[in-house]
Design a protein around this motif. Structure first.
Motif, PDB file in Angstrom:
ATOM      1  N   SER A  94      32.470  41.707  35.223  1.00 14.02           N
ATOM      2  CA  SER A  94      33.487  41.535  36.486  1.00 14.02           C
ATOM      3  C   SER A  94      34.915  41.313  35.530  1.00 14.02           C
ATOM      4  N   THR A  95      35.973  40.057  35.842  1.00 17.75           N
ATOM      5  CA  THR A  95      36.779  40.592  35.592  1.00 17.75           C
ATOM      6  C   THR A  95      37.569  39.184  35.923  1.00 17.75           C
TER       7      THR A  95
ATOM      8  N   ARG B 181      32.857  37.805  33.661  1.00 13.50           N
ATOM      9  CA  ARG B 181      34.364  37.850  33.309  1.00 13.50           C
ATOM     10  C   ARG B 181      35.556  37.859  32.457  1.00 13.50           C
TER      11      ARG B 181
ATOM     12  N   GLU C 250      32.652  41.557  42.897  1.00  7.04           N
ATOM     13  CA  GLU C 250      30.914  40.845  42.300  1.00  7.04           C
ATOM     14  C   GLU C 250      30.799  39.155  43.615  1.00  7.04           C
TER      15      GLU C 250
ATOM     16  N   LYS D 100      37.092  44.556  42.212  1.00  7.79           N
ATOM     17  CA  LYS D 100      36.681  43.790  41.409  1.00  7.79           C
ATOM     18  C   LYS D 100      35.749  42.601  42.342  1.00  7.79           C
TER      19      LYS D 100
ATOM     20  N   TYR E 295      39.869  51.291  35.520  1.00  8.26           N
ATOM     21  CA  TYR E 295      41.295  49.829  35.835  1.00  8.26           C
ATOM     22  C   TYR E 295      42.283  50.382  36.904  1.00  8.26           C
TER      23      TYR E 295
ATOM     24  N   ALA F 235      33.688  50.171  35.485  1.00  8.52           N
ATOM     25  CA  ALA F 235      35.033  50.100  36.174  1.00  8.52           C
ATOM     26  C   ALA F 235      35.788  51.169  36.230  1.00  8.52           C
TER      27      ALA F 235
ATOM     28  N   TYR G  51      42.718  46.719  41.811  1.00  9.71           N
ATOM     29  CA  TYR G  51      41.709  46.709  40.784  1.00  9.71           C
ATOM     30  C   TYR G  51      40.962  45.370  40.857  1.00  9.71           C
ATOM     31  N   GLN G  52      41.759  44.690  41.073  1.00  9.76           N
ATOM     32  CA  GLN G  52      41.281  42.997  41.167  1.00  9.76           C
ATOM     33  C   GLN G  52      40.917  42.730  42.252  1.00  9.76           C
TER      34      GLN G  52
ATOM     35  N   ASN H   4      34.420  49.579  41.561  1.00  3.08           N
ATOM     36  CA  ASN H   4      33.930  48.952  41.804  1.00  3.08           C
ATOM     37  C   ASN H   4      33.299  47.794  42.776  1.00  3.08           C
TER      38      ASN H   4
END
Length: 341
Positions: free
Chosen positions: A119-120, A169, A152, A148, A82, A80, A144-145, A96
């Motif tokens: 994922s996160t 996650r 996902e 991701k 970041y 990924a 970023y989120q 991502n």
């Protein structure tokens, strides 16, 4: 499956999490392959020395992914980009999101037994009701989120179509070998750190060995198929609590004083405006400031219940191990205390 007949591809193995996972798989006797951009980098050479096969390529390239996946049985997709502010949004999406599509397509083409996608917890954003679970609404707050979550979402669609996929996650990852928290440790040791905001916001850590345990379970446990798991420590803390624990680990007094969020966020925005056209990562950016403003606390009960996940390393011990590694590498003052990693 026996303990030795898994042939695993790990993406992102030159990074902190992927590197720990790849080595753990190898120690268990599995064949391990790593997709790396440069086979002659120090990180790649370290993987090779550990008996890990290197395949040169980039996760954003579908053909490179396909070559790496061919001949394996399991894929752990960890790679990924970041929280760096010097990349355009399109780069975040290429790494991502689009890499997930490449991995899933190749896994289907080559009959891969299990794909574990990283994922996160950040897909949940700023959590309102604590602790969050896997069913908590998505509230991504930055590129970023968002990227991701886009990746996902592809994995979730593959699960719905019957693909053998599990999703992890992780919460805030730390431990020996990680440098993301070094600035915080140094600031506390040097007494230059100041909390931005009140510091009472929730934060949830995940020691690297516990996270690797979660990945390994997702790659082998029948109960992990088609499931999504939050993986982290048993308990969460606050930013004030984290800072106090680090200060205790370092043998210094906890820092005092707080800085209002608004002027720091304004300065971060200005830094981004000035640095982005030059293609450099600003010393301060808004996503870094959000560390101090967004609540992150999660339940890992689902992973405990379905796949037997059991965190082993508490926060005090994990921070001590991390500080020992920082000292051993010359990143912090003082001699290591000898706590085993």
């Amino acid at each position: 499956m026996t303990d030795t007949d898994m042939h695993a591809l790990v993406t992102g193995a030159t990074g902190f999490t992927g590197g720990h996972l790849a080595r753990a798989l190898r120690r268990q006797g599995h064949q391990v392959r790593a997709l790396v951009r440069q086979t002659d980098s120090p990180a790649a050479r370290g993987l090779a020395d550990a008996g890990i096969e290197l395949v040169r390529g980039d996760v954003s390239d579908a053909d490179d992914i396909d070559r790496a996946v061919a001949g394996t049985t399991h894929v752990f997709h960890i790679a990924a980009v970041y929280r760096s502010a010097n990349h355009p949004d399109s780069y975040y999406m290429a790494v991502n999101r689009d890499s997930v599509a490449h991995v899933l397509a190749s896994a289907e083409r080559h009959g891969i037994e299990r794909v574990v996608h990283c994922s996160t917890c950040g897909v949940h954003g700023d959590v309102a009701d604590l602790p969050a679970t896997e069913e908590t609404a998505f509230r991504p707050g930055d590129i970023y989120q968002r990227s991701k979550l886009a990746g996902e979402t592809l994995a979730q669609r593959a699960i719905a179509a019957g693909a053998p996929v599990s999703i992890v996650r992780p919460t805030g990852i730390y431990g020996p070998g990680d440098l993301r928290f070094l600035k915080l440790f140094r600031g506390i040791q040097n007494r230059t750190f100041r909390m931005v905001g009140a510091g009472d916001i929730a934060y949830h850590m995940s020691y690297i060995d516990d996270l690797v345990q979660g990945f390994l379970l997702c790659g082998s446990h029948p109960g992990a198929l088609g499931e999504t798991f939050l993986i982290g420590s048993d308990d969460y803390t606050t930013l004030n609590g984290l800072v106090q624990e680090i200060a205790a680990t370092l043998g210094v007094q906890p820092p005092r004083g707080h800085i209002p969020v608004a002027p720091v966020m304004a300065a971060a925005s200005l830094c981004e405006t000035l640095c982005r056209p030059l293609g450099i990562d600003p010393p301060l950016h808004r996503r870094r400031v959000s560390f101090f403003t967004k609540a992150r606390a999660f339940s890992v009960d689902k992973a405990k219940r379905l796949i037997g996940f059991e965190p082993q390393v508490g926060l005090a011990e994990g921070l001590a191990r991390t500080a020992d590694w920082y000292r051993a590498e010359g990143h912090l003052r003082g001699a290591p205390t000898g706590i085993a990693a």
